[in-house]
Design a protein around this motif. Structure first.
Motif, PDB file in Angstrom:
ATOM      1  N   LYS A   1       0.859  -1.188   0.000  1.00 45.94           N
ATOM      2  CA  LYS A   1       0.000   0.000   0.000  1.00 45.94           C
ATOM      3  C   LYS A   1       0.891   1.232   0.000  1.00 45.94           C
ATOM      4  N   THR A   2       0.574   2.180  -0.853  1.00 51.02           N
ATOM      5  CA  THR A   2       1.347   3.425  -0.915  1.00 51.02           C
ATOM      6  C   THR A   2       0.963   4.321   0.259  1.00 51.02           C
ATOM      7  N   VAL A   3       1.945   4.585   1.105  1.00 52.06           N
ATOM      8  CA  VAL A   3       1.720   5.426   2.276  1.00 52.06           C
ATOM      9  C   VAL A   3       1.964   6.886   1.941  1.00 52.06           C
TER      10      VAL A   3
ATOM     11  N   GLY B   1      -0.124  13.394  -4.817  1.00 51.49           N
ATOM     12  CA  GLY B   1      -1.241  12.747  -4.147  1.00 51.49           C
ATOM     13  C   GLY B   1      -1.528  13.399  -2.804  1.00 51.49           C
ATOM     14  N   SER B   2      -2.624  12.987  -2.168  1.00 48.03           N
ATOM     15  CA  SER B   2      -3.042  13.551  -0.884  1.00 48.03           C
ATOM     16  C   SER B   2      -2.997  12.468   0.195  1.00 48.03           C
ATOM     17  N   PHE B   3      -2.234  12.759   1.242  1.00 52.88           N
ATOM     18  CA  PHE B   3      -2.113  11.833   2.371  1.00 52.88           C
ATOM     19  C   PHE B   3      -2.260  12.670   3.651  1.00 52.88           C
ATOM     20  N   PRO B   4      -3.469  12.798   4.161  1.00 55.40           N
ATOM     21  CA  PRO B   4      -3.748  13.746   5.253  1.00 55.40           C
ATOM     22  C   PRO B   4      -2.894  13.546   6.501  1.00 55.40           C
ATOM     23  N   ARG B   5      -2.595  12.316   6.847  1.00 57.99           N
ATOM     24  CA  ARG B   5      -1.858  12.087   8.091  1.00 57.99           C
ATOM     25  C   ARG B   5      -0.350  12.048   7.899  1.00 57.99           C
ATOM     26  N   VAL B   6       0.117  12.171   6.670  1.00 51.87           N
ATOM     27  CA  VAL B   6       1.543  12.024   6.389  1.00 51.87           C
ATOM     28  C   VAL B   6       2.109  13.339   5.848  1.00 51.87           C
ATOM     29  N   THR B   7       3.239  13.741   6.434  1.00 51.37           N
ATOM     30  CA  THR B   7       3.933  14.943   5.970  1.00 51.37           C
ATOM     31  C   THR B   7       5.423  14.658   5.878  1.00 51.37           C
ATOM     32  N   ARG B   8       6.130  15.431   5.064  1.00 54.51           N
ATOM     33  CA  ARG B   8       7.575  15.310   4.943  1.00 54.51           C
ATOM     34  C   ARG B   8       8.249  15.980   6.136  1.00 54.51           C
ATOM     35  N   VAL B   9       9.314  15.371   6.602  1.00 52.89           N
ATOM     36  CA  VAL B   9      10.089  15.987   7.678  1.00 52.89           C
ATOM     37  C   VAL B   9      10.785  17.238   7.148  1.00 52.89           C
ATOM     38  N   VAL B  10      11.375  17.132   5.979  1.00 49.27           N
ATOM     39  CA  VAL B  10      12.018  18.274   5.313  1.00 49.27           C
ATOM     40  C   VAL B  10      11.319  18.455   3.969  1.00 49.27           C
ATOM     41  N   GLY B  11      10.432  19.430   3.919  1.00 47.16           N
ATOM     42  CA  GLY B  11       9.642  19.620   2.710  1.00 47.16           C
ATOM     43  C   GLY B  11      10.480  19.987   1.495  1.00 47.16           C
ATOM     44  N   GLU B  12      10.135  19.430   0.331  1.00 48.66           N
ATOM     45  CA  GLU B  12      10.756  19.735  -0.959  1.00 48.66           C
ATOM     46  C   GLU B  12      12.248  19.388  -1.003  1.00 48.66           C
ATOM     47  N   SER B  13      12.695  18.519  -0.110  1.00 48.76           N
ATOM     48  CA  SER B  13      14.104  18.110  -0.167  1.00 48.76           C
ATOM     49  C   SER B  13      14.284  17.037  -1.236  1.00 48.76           C
ATOM     50  N   ASN B  14      15.445  17.080  -1.909  1.00 45.13           N
ATOM     51  CA  ASN B  14      15.759  16.078  -2.930  1.00 45.13           C
ATOM     52  C   ASN B  14      16.608  14.935  -2.392  1.00 45.13           C
TER      53      ASN B  14
ATOM     54  N   ASP C   1      16.346  14.118   1.424  1.00 50.35           N
ATOM     55  CA  ASP C   1      15.747  13.630   2.672  1.00 50.35           C
ATOM     56  C   ASP C   1      14.262  13.364   2.417  1.00 50.35           C
ATOM     57  N   PHE C   2      13.904  12.093   2.455  1.00 48.55           N
ATOM     58  CA  PHE C   2      12.514  11.694   2.199  1.00 48.55           C
ATOM     59  C   PHE C   2      11.855  11.113   3.458  1.00 48.55           C
ATOM     60  N   SER C   3      12.351  11.515   4.617  1.00 46.16           N
ATOM     61  CA  SER C   3      11.763  11.071   5.893  1.00 46.16           C
ATOM     62  C   SER C   3      10.352  11.639   6.024  1.00 46.16           C
ATOM     63  N   ILE C   4       9.496  10.894   6.702  1.00 42.55           N
ATOM     64  CA  ILE C   4       8.093  11.310   6.840  1.00 42.55           C
ATOM     65  C   ILE C   4       7.618  11.200   8.284  1.00 42.55           C
ATOM     66  N   HIS C   5       6.575  11.954   8.582  1.00 43.81           N
ATOM     67  CA  HIS C   5       5.842  11.868   9.847  1.00 43.81           C
ATOM     68  C   HIS C   5       4.459  11.277   9.558  1.00 43.81           C
ATOM     69  N   ILE C   6       4.034  10.326  10.379  1.00 39.12           N
ATOM     70  CA  ILE C   6       2.663   9.804  10.305  1.00 39.12           C
ATOM     71  C   ILE C   6       1.979  10.149  11.625  1.00 39.12           C
ATOM     72  N   ARG C   7       0.993  11.026  11.568  1.00 35.53           N
ATOM     73  CA  ARG C   7       0.322  11.483  12.779  1.00 35.53           C
ATOM     74  C   ARG C   7      -0.760  10.502  13.230  1.00 35.53           C
TER      75      ARG C   7
END
Length: 238
Positions: free
Chosen positions: A50-52, A57-70, A72-78
């Motif tokens: 499943k794509t997290v 796309g839209s993922f309401p509970r998921v955000t990038r730790v460092v936005g628009e980084s090329n 660092d693709f770390s994420i937060h899941i609230r």
């Protein structure tokens, strides 16, 4: 397709344990030049994945730790829930000739486990506060009950003392006489005191002064204590 020369994807977390309701952080970084294509986060591997998160796309509970980084693709899941448990993969895709994304490189996977102990401290705190309030209420009720009982006992004592009228000696009519002579009925207020000896019969006069007991200190009186009186009896010496 193979990754570009020198490209590397790092997913350092092997296992992560998070409490239900908290925010989960998944780490993924890249280095070097890779082929054109997105980096996605997938839960599970194979046909059931499943794509997290992906850049489009839209993922309401998921955000990038460092936005628009090329890199660092770390994420937060609230607000993590029990169904979020599983293994997550950071995957680099590359564009094929037909425009279909193909796997270029993936991380080793991060196993996420959840425990629902977040509610335990709050429940324990609420239970402690509730118990404290109950104990406080019982203590206050007990104090009020004891004070009421003590007040009733004091009221009864004061009522009995008021019925007596005064603390002055109460005159008694006593009998005086000897074994050889008939007894007389004398009034203790009008008869002669033993110190004023006028005759043998006067020396045999008995009299008593009845007086109420003084009020006992509050701390020394039990709720059920009753009022009483005392009598002093004087007998003339022969």
């Amino acid at each position: 397709a193979q990754a570009g020369q020198g490209f590397e994807l790092q997913q350092p977390q092997d296992k992560v344990s998070v409490t239900a309701g908290e925010t989960l952080t998944l780490t993924c970084t890249t280095s070097g030049d890779g082929p054109p294509g997105p980096v996605k986060w997938l839960k599970g591997w194979g046909s059931g994945n499943k794509t997290v998160y992906e850049q489009k796309g839209s993922f309401p509970r998921v955000t990038r730790v460092v936005g628009e980084s090329n890199t660092d693709f770390s994420i937060h899941i609230r607000d993590v829930q029990p169904e979020d448990a599983g293994t997550y993969y950071c995957v680099k895709f590359s564009k094929s000739v037909g425009g279909v994304d193909e796997v270029s490189q993936r991380g080793k996977g991060t196993e996420v486990s959840l425990h629902e102990t977040a509610l335990v401290p709050r429940m324990v705190a609420a239970a402690v506060v509730l118990c404290f309030l109950l104990l406080l209420g019982l203590f206050v009720a007990l104090c009020m009950y004891r004070r009421k009982r003590r007040g009733e006992a004091e009221s009864q004592c004061l009522a009995r003392l008021a019925a007596v009228g005064s603390f002055s000696p109460i005159p008694l009519r006593c009998c005086a006489g000897t074994s050889g002579t008939p007894s007389k009925v004398l009034d203790a207020e009008t008869s002669h005191l033993p110190s004023q000896q006028s005759s043998k019969e006067d020396n045999d006069i008995h009299y008593a002064d009845l007086q109420p007991l003084p009020v006992a200190p509050r701390h020394g009186r039990s709720p059920g204590a009753a009022c009483s009186e005392y009598a002093s009896i004087r007998v003339a010496a022969k």
